[in-house]
Scaffold this active site. Sequence first.
Site, PDB file in Angstrom:
ATOM      1  N   THR A 221       0.191  -2.854   8.877  1.00  0.00           N
ATOM      2  CA  THR A 221      -1.008  -2.211   8.333  1.00  0.00           C
ATOM      3  C   THR A 221      -2.148  -2.322   9.335  1.00  0.00           C
ATOM      4  OG1 THR A 221      -2.619  -2.197   6.530  1.00  0.00           O
ATOM      5  CG2 THR A 221      -1.544  -4.316   6.969  1.00  0.00           C
TER       6      THR A 221
ATOM      7  N   PRO B 266       3.261  -4.285  15.821  1.00  0.00           N
ATOM      8  CA  PRO B 266       3.449  -4.174  17.278  1.00  0.00           C
ATOM      9  C   PRO B 266       2.150  -3.940  18.046  1.00  0.00           C
ATOM     10  CG  PRO B 266       4.278  -2.201  16.163  1.00  0.00           C
ATOM     11  CD  PRO B 266       3.849  -3.162  15.095  1.00  0.00           C
TER      12      PRO B 266
ATOM     13  N   GLN C  80       0.851  -1.198   0.000  1.00  0.00           N
ATOM     14  CA  GLN C  80       0.000   0.000   0.000  1.00  0.00           C
ATOM     15  C   GLN C  80       0.885   1.246   0.000  1.00  0.00           C
ATOM     16  OE1 GLN C  80      -3.349  -0.503   3.083  1.00  0.00           O
ATOM     17  NE2 GLN C  80      -1.842  -2.033   3.642  1.00  0.00           N
ATOM     18  N   ASN C  81       2.185   1.030   0.168  1.00  0.00           N
ATOM     19  CA  ASN C  81       3.087   2.179   0.333  1.00  0.00           C
ATOM     20  C   ASN C  81       3.459   2.797  -1.007  1.00  0.00           C
ATOM     21  OD1 ASN C  81       2.902   1.592   2.970  1.00  0.00           O
ATOM     22  ND2 ASN C  81       4.920   0.655   3.164  1.00  0.00           N
ATOM     23  N   ILE C  82       3.768   4.079  -0.939  1.00  0.00           N
ATOM     24  CA  ILE C  82       4.082   4.822  -2.162  1.00  0.00           C
ATOM     25  C   ILE C  82       5.531   5.293  -2.122  1.00  0.00           C
ATOM     26  CG2 ILE C  82       1.687   5.527  -2.588  1.00  0.00           C
ATOM     27  CD1 ILE C  82       2.278   8.180  -1.211  1.00  0.00           C
ATOM     28  N   ASP C  83       6.348   4.626  -1.272  1.00  0.00           N
ATOM     29  CA  ASP C  83       7.703   5.120  -1.030  1.00  0.00           C
ATOM     30  C   ASP C  83       8.786   4.422  -1.850  1.00  0.00           C
ATOM     31  OD1 ASP C  83       8.111   2.611   0.289  1.00  0.00           O
ATOM     32  OD2 ASP C  83       7.496   3.469   2.211  1.00  0.00           O
TER      33      ASP C  83
ATOM     34  N   HIS D  96      -1.257   1.419  -4.462  1.00  0.00           N
ATOM     35  CA  HIS D  96      -1.585   2.843  -4.305  1.00  0.00           C
ATOM     36  C   HIS D  96      -0.611   3.732  -5.078  1.00  0.00           C
ATOM     37  CE1 HIS D  96      -3.958   1.970  -0.332  1.00  0.00           C
ATOM     38  NE2 HIS D  96      -4.633   1.663  -1.411  1.00  0.00           N
TER      39      HIS D  96
HETATM   40  P1  NAD Z   1      -1.626   2.969   9.148  1.00  0.00           P
HETATM   41  O1  NAD Z   1      -0.858   4.218   9.426  1.00  0.00           O
HETATM   42  O2  NAD Z   1      -3.105   3.010   9.235  1.00  0.00           O
HETATM   43  O3  NAD Z   1      -1.150   1.828  10.186  1.00  0.00           O
HETATM   44  C1  NAD Z   1       0.216   1.568  10.391  1.00  0.00           C
HETATM   45  C2  NAD Z   1       0.367   0.271  11.147  1.00  0.00           C
HETATM   46  O4  NAD Z   1       1.771   0.036  11.265  1.00  0.00           O
HETATM   47  C3  NAD Z   1      -0.229   0.296  12.561  1.00  0.00           C
HETATM   48  O5  NAD Z   1      -1.025  -0.864  12.749  1.00  0.00           O
HETATM   49  C4  NAD Z   1       1.020   0.287  13.457  1.00  0.00           C
HETATM   50  O6  NAD Z   1       0.807  -0.446  14.668  1.00  0.00           O
HETATM   51  C5  NAD Z   1       2.023  -0.431  12.569  1.00  0.00           C
HETATM   52  N1  NAD Z   1       3.437  -0.156  12.868  1.00  0.00           N
HETATM   53  C6  NAD Z   1       4.006   0.955  13.385  1.00  0.00           C
HETATM   54  N2  NAD Z   1       5.334   0.793  13.488  1.00  0.00           N
HETATM   55  C7  NAD Z   1       5.606  -0.446  13.007  1.00  0.00           C
HETATM   56  C8  NAD Z   1       6.811  -1.197  12.856  1.00  0.00           C
HETATM   57  N3  NAD Z   1       8.004  -0.710  13.197  1.00  0.00           N
HETATM   58  N4  NAD Z   1       6.724  -2.454  12.338  1.00  0.00           N
HETATM   59  C9  NAD Z   1       5.515  -2.984  11.978  1.00  0.00           C
HETATM   60  N5  NAD Z   1       4.354  -2.313  12.123  1.00  0.00           N
HETATM   61  C10 NAD Z   1       4.410  -1.061  12.615  1.00  0.00           C
HETATM   62  O7  NAD Z   1      -1.082   2.432   7.750  1.00  0.00           O
HETATM   63  P2  NAD Z   1      -1.788   1.602   6.600  1.00  0.00           P
HETATM   64  O8  NAD Z   1      -2.617   0.504   7.155  1.00  0.00           O
HETATM   65  O9  NAD Z   1      -0.708   1.263   5.637  1.00  0.00           O
HETATM   66  O10 NAD Z   1      -2.824   2.639   5.926  1.00  0.00           O
HETATM   67  C11 NAD Z   1      -2.491   3.989   5.641  1.00  0.00           C
HETATM   68  C12 NAD Z   1      -2.491   4.372   4.158  1.00  0.00           C
HETATM   69  O11 NAD Z   1      -1.554   5.457   3.900  1.00  0.00           O
HETATM   70  C13 NAD Z   1      -1.975   3.269   3.277  1.00  0.00           C
HETATM   71  O12 NAD Z   1      -2.394   3.440   1.972  1.00  0.00           O
HETATM   72  C14 NAD Z   1      -0.476   3.527   3.388  1.00  0.00           C
HETATM   73  O13 NAD Z   1       0.343   2.803   2.611  1.00  0.00           O
HETATM   74  C15 NAD Z   1      -0.406   5.045   3.197  1.00  0.00           C
HETATM   75  N6  NAD Z   1       0.856   5.540   3.804  1.00  0.00           N
HETATM   76  C16 NAD Z   1       2.005   5.202   3.151  1.00  0.00           C
HETATM   77  C17 NAD Z   1       3.232   5.535   3.705  1.00  0.00           C
HETATM   78  C18 NAD Z   1       4.471   5.107   2.935  1.00  0.00           C
HETATM   79  O14 NAD Z   1       4.450   5.028   1.699  1.00  0.00           O
HETATM   80  N7  NAD Z   1       5.558   4.765   3.646  1.00  0.00           N
HETATM   81  C19 NAD Z   1       3.300   6.238   4.924  1.00  0.00           C
HETATM   82  C20 NAD Z   1       2.078   6.600   5.553  1.00  0.00           C
HETATM   83  C21 NAD Z   1       0.858   6.207   4.992  1.00  0.00           C
END
Ligand code: NAD
Length: 272
Positions: A219, A245, A107-110, A125
């Site tokens: 997620t 976690p 789901q990440n865009i990074d 995404h």
């Molecule tokens: P979310 O922010 O809703 O949930 C993040 C989850 O990650 C939580 O359940 C949390 O407990 C868990 N988490 C936190 N630290 C962690 C770690 N070190 N190891 C494992 N798990 C950990 O994210 P989502 O469910 O991906 O939904 C948000 C939407 O926004 C998605 O589409 C997402 O990909 C996007 N988004 C993307 C990025 C990115 O590209 N890196 C960053 C923020 C949000």
Amino acid sequence: MQETEQAVAEAARLLRQARSVVVFSGAGISAESGIPTFRDSGGWWERFPVEQFGTWTGLLALARDRPRELAEYLVTRLRPVAEARPNPSHRAVRDMERFCRVTVVTQNIDGLHTEAGSSRVVEIHGSLLRVVWVVDRTVKAHLSRQELKAIVDKLGELCQTGRPSFRRLLLALQPIFGVGWRGLYRPDVVLFGDAMVEPEWTHALHAVRSCQVIVSVGTSGQVFPAAMLPMEAKRQGAAWIHVDPQEPAGDIWIKGRAGEILPLLVNKAWPA
Ligand code: NAD
């Protein structure tokens, strides 16, 4: 601790038997690369309401009416991605490919799974590192993190020194957003209210319907329709392992950080 060890051992056993595995990742897998998740960044959508900051129409209205606020938001959002590097969890996912067929559905865009070296990555995404023509989503340009950082630096300067007018904001964003010979171009990302992109969504469905194990990582399962994918895998008989976690889910929940648990899991499943 003992619970974690047991969960890792059971998950490793399932992985060892699987020919085809889907790793379904969310923002949490990139948290240890310095990119905040929406969950962890203290009420992200309270500070940046989703109707304004999470949709294209909202962003365009902000650019016109409150360019400074938009520039500040973009700096907050884009800088961590521009400065990120893959962490041990991205590398552990890549290493799994030595032992079974792995499809990463993220789901990440990074862009961090691809940068870590995973070969089958489905970005449902989209990606911030790709610029597309709006008319047909063909790729106009691929962006390096360096190039993204240069844009962020310009936006940062605009916030600090100048008055970020609409025109100046558009100038700073020109490499990723503007009008060219094929019309409008923009980053290839799915925002709230957008349809899922194809063929990625179909590829993701196909992968989850033909895997024996799905490993969801970091997620919260609150963004739809993405959150349906593990359930779809289960419906077809796959086992569901969940690494997070805080958020319990799956047949086996391994409670912990992705950067710690995934390398452990891969070592346990396929010891050197
Ligand atoms: P979310 O922010 O809703 O949930 C993040 C989850 O990650 C939580 O359940 C949390 O407990 C868990 N988490 C936190 N630290 C962690 C770690 N070190 N190891 C494992 N798990 C950990 O994210 P989502 O469910 O991906 O939904 C948000 C939407 O926004 C998605 O589409 C997402 O990909 C996007 N988004 C993307 C990025 C990115 O590209 N890196 C960053 C923020 C949000």
